[in-house]
Design an enzyme around this catalytic site. Sequence first.
Site, short mmCIF file in Angstrom:
data_model
loop_
_atom_site.label_atom_id
_atom_site.label_comp_id
_atom_site.label_asym_id
_atom_site.label_seq_id
_atom_site.Cartn_x
_atom_site.Cartn_y
_atom_site.Cartn_z
N GLY A 14 0.82 -1.21 0.00
CA GLY A 14 0.00 0.00 0.00
C GLY A 14 0.85 1.26 0.00
N ALA A 15 1.85 1.28 -0.87
CA ALA A 15 2.88 2.33 -0.81
C ALA A 15 2.63 3.51 -1.74
CB ALA A 15 4.24 1.71 -1.13
N SER A 132 -4.51 -0.31 14.03
CA SER A 132 -5.33 0.89 14.17
C SER A 132 -5.79 0.98 15.61
CB SER A 132 -6.55 0.80 13.24
OG SER A 132 -7.50 1.79 13.53
N TYR A 145 -13.59 -3.78 9.36
CA TYR A 145 -12.30 -3.15 9.62
C TYR A 145 -11.76 -3.52 11.00
CZ TYR A 145 -8.75 0.55 9.69
OH TYR A 145 -7.57 1.24 9.76
N ILE A 178 -5.16 9.86 10.95
CA ILE A 178 -4.09 10.48 10.17
C ILE A 178 -4.73 11.27 9.04
CG2 ILE A 178 -1.96 10.06 8.90
CD1 ILE A 178 -1.86 7.29 10.14
#
Length: 238
Positions: A14-15, A132, A145, A178
């Site tokens: 996921g970069a 998370s 999630y 974030i």
Amino acid sequence: MKTPHEGRLALVTGATRGLGRAIAVRLRDDGARVIGTGTRPDGNVPEGCEFFSVDFTDAAATEAFAETMRAREPLILVNNAGIGIERGIEELSTAEFRKVHDINLVAPMILCRAVVPGMRKAGWGRILNVGSIYGTISREKRIPYSSTKFGIDGLTAALAPEVARDGILVNTLAPGFINTEMVAAATDIDVPALEARIPIGRMARPEEIAAFASWLVGPENTYMSGSNLIIDGGLVRV
């Protein structure tokens, strides 16, 4: 000048956006040779990083990519790729639930399995699973999630003692909110109200979290393993 990562090969999933891109950039700047993944580059691949387009909902593609990584033997793995689907239990489909698990939890396990042999051989390795605060607390409509983020910390907790004597340290990094595209896309987040709840008074910048991630997967971290490190500006404690 000697750099923290000394040319070690790092894989960051996921970069191409958000936190994953920030981590890839920081590891590159700290001397790592970085492989990044995404579903499409869109011009967001950090300069100097090698890129693989991988769909982690495709089981065969995931396994094939993992075998490529097994041969490449990265000594740093950051399992960052993730998605969230907001659904109440009655609206949530089994397919949606499985999709989130494939990306957020199944793919990280497969990649851990692929890179551990090379790390064992080298006598050194660092694995960072991005969790998370929703792997410690949760809220409504976060079943897919949260279940994966609680699960990714379970993966860390079980893997860390299994590989510790081989010089491999495994940790979970659990950010709060974030300032990324993922948060901006969430339909039920009132950003000003949220930031008012955070003791520091704002969301994190991706670069702040990336700096800590780089330390966790670097040579200065010699003893921390199996931990779930919450970085949330003090929100969970409020």
